[in-house]
Write a protein that holds these residues in place. Structure first.
Motif, PDB file in Angstrom:
ATOM      1  N   GLN A   1      10.435  16.812 -17.303  1.00  0.00           N
ATOM      2  CA  GLN A   1      10.309  15.952 -18.142  1.00  0.00           C
ATOM      3  C   GLN A   1       9.053  14.587 -17.881  1.00  0.00           C
ATOM      4  N   GLY A   2       9.278  15.004 -16.597  1.00  0.00           N
ATOM      5  CA  GLY A   2       8.027  13.186 -16.037  1.00  0.00           C
ATOM      6  C   GLY A   2       8.202  11.859 -15.797  1.00  0.00           C
ATOM      7  N   GLN A   3       9.920  12.199 -15.414  1.00  0.00           N
ATOM      8  CA  GLN A   3      10.539  10.516 -15.276  1.00  0.00           C
ATOM      9  C   GLN A   3      11.157  10.861 -13.511  1.00  0.00           C
ATOM     10  N   ALA A   4      10.821  11.869 -12.985  1.00  0.00           N
ATOM     11  CA  ALA A   4      10.689  11.756 -11.220  1.00  0.00           C
ATOM     12  C   ALA A   4       9.770  12.709 -10.948  1.00  0.00           C
ATOM     13  N   ASP A   5      10.069  11.945  -9.857  1.00  0.00           N
ATOM     14  CA  ASP A   5       8.440  12.969  -9.076  1.00  0.00           C
ATOM     15  C   ASP A   5       9.336  13.804  -8.395  1.00  0.00           C
ATOM     16  N   TYR A   6      10.530  14.325  -7.288  1.00  0.00           N
ATOM     17  CA  TYR A   6      11.735  15.176  -7.406  1.00  0.00           C
ATOM     18  C   TYR A   6      12.351  14.664  -7.471  1.00  0.00           C
ATOM     19  N   ALA A   7      13.733  15.856  -7.616  1.00  0.00           N
ATOM     20  CA  ALA A   7      15.375  16.106  -7.792  1.00  0.00           C
ATOM     21  C   ALA A   7      16.044  16.613  -6.796  1.00  0.00           C
ATOM     22  N   ILE A   8      16.897  16.900  -7.381  1.00  0.00           N
ATOM     23  CA  ILE A   8      18.022  17.204  -5.561  1.00  0.00           C
ATOM     24  C   ILE A   8      18.840  18.030  -6.934  1.00  0.00           C
ATOM     25  N   ALA A   9      18.504  19.668  -6.812  1.00  0.00           N
ATOM     26  CA  ALA A   9      19.635  20.484  -7.595  1.00  0.00           C
ATOM     27  C   ALA A   9      20.048  21.294  -6.899  1.00  0.00           C
ATOM     28  N   TRP A  10      21.302  21.965  -7.094  1.00  0.00           N
ATOM     29  CA  TRP A  10      21.738  23.301  -7.240  1.00  0.00           C
ATOM     30  C   TRP A  10      20.306  24.133  -7.749  1.00  0.00           C
TER      31      TRP A  10
ATOM     32  N   GLN B   1      16.969  18.577 -12.820  1.00  0.00           N
ATOM     33  CA  GLN B   1      15.632  19.427 -12.834  1.00  0.00           C
ATOM     34  C   GLN B   1      14.838  18.995 -14.394  1.00  0.00           C
ATOM     35  N   THR B   2      15.693  18.855 -15.248  1.00  0.00           N
ATOM     36  CA  THR B   2      15.433  18.142 -16.516  1.00  0.00           C
ATOM     37  C   THR B   2      14.469  17.151 -16.463  1.00  0.00           C
TER      38      THR B   2
ATOM     39  N   ASP C   1      22.136  22.243  -2.504  1.00  0.00           N
ATOM     40  CA  ASP C   1      21.295  21.449  -2.825  1.00  0.00           C
ATOM     41  C   ASP C   1      19.448  22.074  -2.493  1.00  0.00           C
ATOM     42  N   ALA C   2      18.519  21.520  -3.024  1.00  0.00           N
ATOM     43  CA  ALA C   2      17.479  21.635  -3.400  1.00  0.00           C
ATOM     44  C   ALA C   2      16.820  20.643  -3.541  1.00  0.00           C
ATOM     45  N   ILE C   3      15.216  19.935  -2.963  1.00  0.00           N
ATOM     46  CA  ILE C   3      14.711  19.446  -3.195  1.00  0.00           C
ATOM     47  C   ILE C   3      13.273  20.190  -4.154  1.00  0.00           C
ATOM     48  N   TRP C   4      13.437  19.906  -5.545  1.00  0.00           N
ATOM     49  CA  TRP C   4      12.335  20.660  -5.903  1.00  0.00           C
ATOM     50  C   TRP C   4      10.937  19.356  -7.011  1.00  0.00           C
ATOM     51  N   ALA C   5      10.050  20.088  -7.137  1.00  0.00           N
ATOM     52  CA  ALA C   5       8.617  19.248  -7.044  1.00  0.00           C
ATOM     53  C   ALA C   5       8.775  19.737  -9.131  1.00  0.00           C
ATOM     54  N   SER C   6       7.747  19.243  -8.829  1.00  0.00           N
ATOM     55  CA  SER C   6       6.800  19.561 -10.166  1.00  0.00           C
ATOM     56  C   SER C   6       5.949  21.256 -10.264  1.00  0.00           C
ATOM     57  N   THR C   7       5.362  21.646 -10.185  1.00  0.00           N
ATOM     58  CA  THR C   7       4.858  23.051 -10.464  1.00  0.00           C
ATOM     59  C   THR C   7       3.561  22.628 -11.276  1.00  0.00           C
ATOM     60  N   ASP C   8       3.292  22.436 -12.106  1.00  0.00           N
ATOM     61  CA  ASP C   8       1.943  21.689 -12.204  1.00  0.00           C
ATOM     62  C   ASP C   8       1.904  20.627 -11.697  1.00  0.00           C
TER      63      ASP C   8
ATOM     64  N   GLY D   1       0.665  -1.189   0.193  1.00  0.00           N
ATOM     65  CA  GLY D   1       0.252   0.035  -0.054  1.00  0.00           C
ATOM     66  C   GLY D   1       0.181   0.990   0.133  1.00  0.00           C
ATOM     67  N   LEU D   2       1.482   1.337  -0.133  1.00  0.00           N
ATOM     68  CA  LEU D   2       2.952   2.404   0.231  1.00  0.00           C
ATOM     69  C   LEU D   2       2.509   2.927  -1.515  1.00  0.00           C
ATOM     70  N   GLN D   3       2.869   4.413  -1.352  1.00  0.00           N
ATOM     71  CA  GLN D   3       3.323   5.344  -2.309  1.00  0.00           C
ATOM     72  C   GLN D   3       4.200   5.264  -3.314  1.00  0.00           C
ATOM     73  N   PRO D   4       4.635   4.446  -4.493  1.00  0.00           N
ATOM     74  CA  PRO D   4       5.646   4.619  -5.126  1.00  0.00           C
ATOM     75  C   PRO D   4       6.616   5.987  -5.924  1.00  0.00           C
ATOM     76  N   VAL D   5       7.543   6.727  -4.983  1.00  0.00           N
ATOM     77  CA  VAL D   5       7.986   8.115  -5.644  1.00  0.00           C
ATOM     78  C   VAL D   5       9.444   7.644  -6.281  1.00  0.00           C
ATOM     79  N   THR D   6       9.896   8.766  -7.639  1.00  0.00           N
ATOM     80  CA  THR D   6      11.166   8.429  -7.433  1.00  0.00           C
ATOM     81  C   THR D   6      11.976   9.336  -7.008  1.00  0.00           C
ATOM     82  N   LEU D   7      13.177   9.851  -7.243  1.00  0.00           N
ATOM     83  CA  LEU D   7      14.065  11.010  -6.353  1.00  0.00           C
ATOM     84  C   LEU D   7      15.134  10.724  -7.403  1.00  0.00           C
ATOM     85  N   GLN D   8      15.696  11.661  -8.456  1.00  0.00           N
ATOM     86  CA  GLN D   8      16.538  11.836  -9.088  1.00  0.00           C
ATOM     87  C   GLN D   8      17.797  13.403  -8.337  1.00  0.00           C
ATOM     88  N   LEU D   9      19.105  12.885  -8.244  1.00  0.00           N
ATOM     89  CA  LEU D   9      20.142  12.814  -7.860  1.00  0.00           C
ATOM     90  C   LEU D   9      20.778  13.817  -8.389  1.00  0.00           C
TER      91      LEU D   9
END
Length: 386
Positions: free
Chosen positions: A96-105, A91-92, A240-247, A44-52
């Protein structure tokens, strides 16, 4: 190693390569899909992808610890981590929807946002910049004004703007120094090819301290070098910050997921603050190719960039630090005559809404989200970082 290109050219060229990513670790098998709420993982866990932003190393210890210690699972998340690399722009990948969150400067992500990437900074994990300029002490380089007439190394690819801002503040033009395209190591400094090298406090600076001083037969010591710290100089930029999809932040389900993801991530960093050696071991187990003492140094130094955090709590975006980053991004001109940004970012570029909710959640669980009494450890480096 790539040859030098401007920041905008590098960002634009890498988009196609963003799909080539490596799964570093996961709470379930690596084939699990990323989601915006449509798929549920086992249990029952929600799958999430983080891009380093880069390869597996202590820079990302908090997220690895959050997996290892079960913090993401506690928040109902099954997190899969994708490694970064030379030709991956996190961040790309996110846009592009290939991750739920990303770490970027922050400056690099803002450059992408200016080009149309719908991404938002939702948690500022690093409160201070880790970028330094390192020179042998005998060179007498203790401030940017003393770069004049010297060979100054930098990586480029958007990593150079603190250096150029520091030189501008000191009254120097790029033509006042000999700029050298530096590899992502310290060999050019150690061999005497350059006078001052770009380094991250948690990585390349350790490399010089892991090298043998031929004059003594022992490892180099901090006293053998001088370090210019852009935080002290006043030209530091947020990293380093956690970035999310604005939309997707318009979706209440994604909003809730974001709060839970930030909370578990900060709890992971709090664990690494209080358990440096254990987090070193987690990073090594996750597949880092760097040595154990180097990783211990890295986790310890990254902690210094996070803790103590603002009184509001870890991950909070400080408006003054954000404004300084934007100012440097708008005004610092690199050797190609470019700035990071051509205009101020719009109000949706960052928000404290989700990190504030995450901090409140952690406080209710008794987690120390400030680390007011934090004290770094003393790390002994071994030759080559082993």
């Amino acid at each position: 190693m790539r040859t030098s290109r401007s920041l905008r050219t590098a960002l634009a060229a890498v988009g196609a390569a963003a799909a080539v990513v490596l799964a570093a670790c996961s709470t379930t098998p690596a084939g699990q899909q990323a989601s915006g709420g449509a798929t549920t993982a086992a249990g029952g866990l929600q799958p999430v992808t983080l891009q380093l932003q880069w390869f597996t190393q202590g820079q990302f210890a908090g997220y690895l610890a959050a997996i290892d210690q079960g913090y993401y699972r506690e928040k109902g998340l099954d997190v899969r981590i994708k490694e970064g690399g030379v030709d991956i722009v996190p961040q790309t990948v996110l846009a592009q929807g290939q991750a739920d969150y990303a770490i970027a400067w922050v400056p690099k992500a803002l450059a992408s946002r200016e080009q149309g990437a719908a991404i938002t900074d939702v948690a500022q994990i690093f409160q201070r910049s880790g970028t330094r300029q390192v020179a042998f002490a005998e060179k007498g380089i203790t401030q940017p004004a003393q770069f004049a007439g010297k060979k100054i190394g930098n990586w480029g690819f958007g990593n150079e703007f603190e250096l150029f801002a520091g030189m501008t503040k000191a009254g120097l033009k790029p033509s006042d120094v000999t700029l050298v395209q530096q590899q992502f190591d310290m060999q050019a400094l150690l061999s005497g090819e350059i006078d001052a090298a770009q380094a991250m406090s948690y990585n390349e600076y350790a490399q010089v301290l892991e090298a043998q001083n031929p004059a003594t037969g022992q490892l180099y010591q901090p006293s053998d070098f001088t370090v210019v710290d852009w935080n002290t100089d006043g030209t530091a930029m947020l990293q380093d910050a956690i970035w999310a999809s604005t939309d997707k932040l318009s979706d209440p389900a994604y909003q809730d997921q974001t709060v839970r993801f930030i909370a578990a991530s900060i709890k992971g960093w709090a664990y690494c603050r209080d358990n440096v050696t254990a987090c070193r071991d987690i990073v090594v187990k996750a597949g880092s190719k760097l040595g154990a003492s180097h990783q211990l140094w890295q986790v310890n130094e990254v902690n210094k960039l996070i803790w103590p955090s603002p009184a509001a709590g870890a991950g909070t975006i400080d408006p003054a630090a954000w404004a300084q980053t934007v100012n440097v991004a708008r005004t610092a001109v690199n050797a190609d005559g470019q700035t990071v940004l051509t205009k101020d970012p719009d109000p949706e570029a960052y928000t404290n809404d989700y990190v504030t909710r995450a901090i409140d959640l952690l406080k209710s669980e008794g987690v120390d989200v400030v680390g007011a009494n934090y004290q770094p450890e003393t790390v002994t480096l071994n030759p080559g970082g082993n």
